[in-house]
Every structure is written in C-alpha cells, then in structure tokens.
Design an enzyme around this catalytic site. Structure first.
Site, PDB file in Angstrom:
ATOM      1  N   HIS A 119      -3.456  -1.518  -0.176  1.00  0.00           N
ATOM      2  CA  HIS A 119      -3.672  -0.096  -0.507  1.00  0.00           C
ATOM      3  C   HIS A 119      -2.407   0.707  -0.285  1.00  0.00           C
ATOM      4  CE1 HIS A 119      -5.678   3.911  -0.353  1.00  0.00           C
ATOM      5  NE2 HIS A 119      -6.547   3.318  -1.133  1.00  0.00           N
ATOM      6  N   ILE A 148      -0.587   3.556   1.544  1.00  0.00           N
ATOM      7  CA  ILE A 148      -1.219   4.849   1.793  1.00  0.00           C
ATOM      8  C   ILE A 148      -2.501   4.588   2.573  1.00  0.00           C
ATOM      9  CG2 ILE A 148      -2.324   6.854   0.713  1.00  0.00           C
ATOM     10  CD1 ILE A 148      -0.537   6.274  -1.767  1.00  0.00           C
ATOM     11  N   GLY A 205      -8.485   7.297   2.208  1.00  0.00           N
ATOM     12  CA  GLY A 205      -9.184   8.511   2.613  1.00  0.00           C
ATOM     13  C   GLY A 205     -10.428   8.228   3.434  1.00  0.00           C
ATOM     14  N   VAL A 206     -11.147   7.159   3.107  1.00  0.00           N
ATOM     15  CA  VAL A 206     -12.356   6.837   3.874  1.00  0.00           C
ATOM     16  C   VAL A 206     -12.017   6.511   5.325  1.00  0.00           C
ATOM     17  CG1 VAL A 206     -13.722   6.120   1.886  1.00  0.00           C
ATOM     18  CG2 VAL A 206     -12.375   4.429   3.121  1.00  0.00           C
ATOM     19  N   GLU A 229     -13.244   8.300   8.675  1.00  0.00           N
ATOM     20  CA  GLU A 229     -13.755   7.507   9.789  1.00  0.00           C
ATOM     21  C   GLU A 229     -13.064   7.880  11.098  1.00  0.00           C
ATOM     22  OE1 GLU A 229     -15.812   4.805  12.195  1.00  0.00           O
ATOM     23  OE2 GLU A 229     -16.324   5.600  10.224  1.00  0.00           O
TER      24      GLU A 229
END
Length: 151
Positions: free
Chosen positions: A55, A61, A64-65, A69
C-alpha cells in the site's frame, strides 16, 4: 485511575489496557489525558509495518482504515483510563460507528502521527468521540467515532 490530568503512558502500559497486539496495536505512547474528557497519543509510523509493501509499492501510504483504527484505539484508552480499574476487568471498548470521516493529508513512513480524541457524549455504554489525526500541524484525518463499552 481517576486523576483529572493523567501522566504519560508508554507502550507497555498501553498493552495492559488494550487487547490489541502487533501488528494491530497502533498507539505507541499517551502524551496526556484528562479524565472523561480528552486524550493525546502518538503513533510512530515505520516503514517496517506490514501494510506498506502492498500500500502502495514504491509509494508507501498508511491506509485510512488504519488511521481510523489508531483513533479508535485511542478512544478505547480514554474510556479505560476514565474508569475504575477494578471495574474494567474483562471489559473492552468496541468501535461501533464511524461518522463524518475525512482524509486530508497523506501519512507516510517516518511521520509522527498525533492522535487527539475528545469525549462529546456518553449514554449508558455508548460513547461518542471527536477524533483528529495530525502530522506536525497538518490534519491527516478527522472523524466522529461511536464506541461500545462492554464484555
């Protein structure tokens, strides 16, 4: 723990409060906290984290999840720190909702991700928080998180 202004917590102390473990424990340090009000924590973003090779290859990067979290775990820490420790045995804080999430700035290896959470409402075992993740003075993510406190 029932202090109005809490002391800093290191990774070992955080691991005593949260059930998460590597690679999913995403809070490295608590910088400051106020009982039942707010908390400021830190996540040191390392290139060695398992999601970066995929990723994205050549342009790592933080997903976003995972930022959400990390913010949710910070909510859990505030909830755990704001209750009597003898009542919190076998109790966990579960993320039950994410509202108004916005991603504004990329988080990359080498960043120090500041995680700031404030309690805005509590009803029974449900907590609503405002949450913000920042790198330096840039806002990376904002959201409202809903969490359930229970077994």
């Amino acid at each position: 723990m029932t202090e109005s202004f809490g002391q800093q917590l290191d990774a070992v102390q955080i691991a005593r409060l949260l059930p998460h473990r590597y690679p999913y424990l995403l809070v490295d340090k608590v910088l400051e906290w106020e009982h039942s009000r707010r908390i400021l924590a830190l996540k040191q973003v390392s290139v060695n984290e398992p999601h970066f090779p995929g990723h994205f290859p050549g342009n790592p990067i933080m997903p976003g999840v995972l930022i959400i979290e990390a913010l949710a775990q910070t909510c859990g820490l505030l909830a755990m720190l704001s209750t009597d420790s003898d009542k919190s045995d076998n109790i966990k804080v579960y993320l039950t909702g994410v509202d108004k999430a916005r991603f504004r700035h990329l988080v990359v290896p080498g960043d120090s991700l500041q995680l700031e959470v404030a309690l805005i409402h509590k009803r029974s075992n449900l907590y609503r928080f405002t949450a913000k993740a920042m790198v330096d003075v840039r806002v990376a993510c904002t959201a409202e998180l809903l969490c359930y406190w229970g077994p």
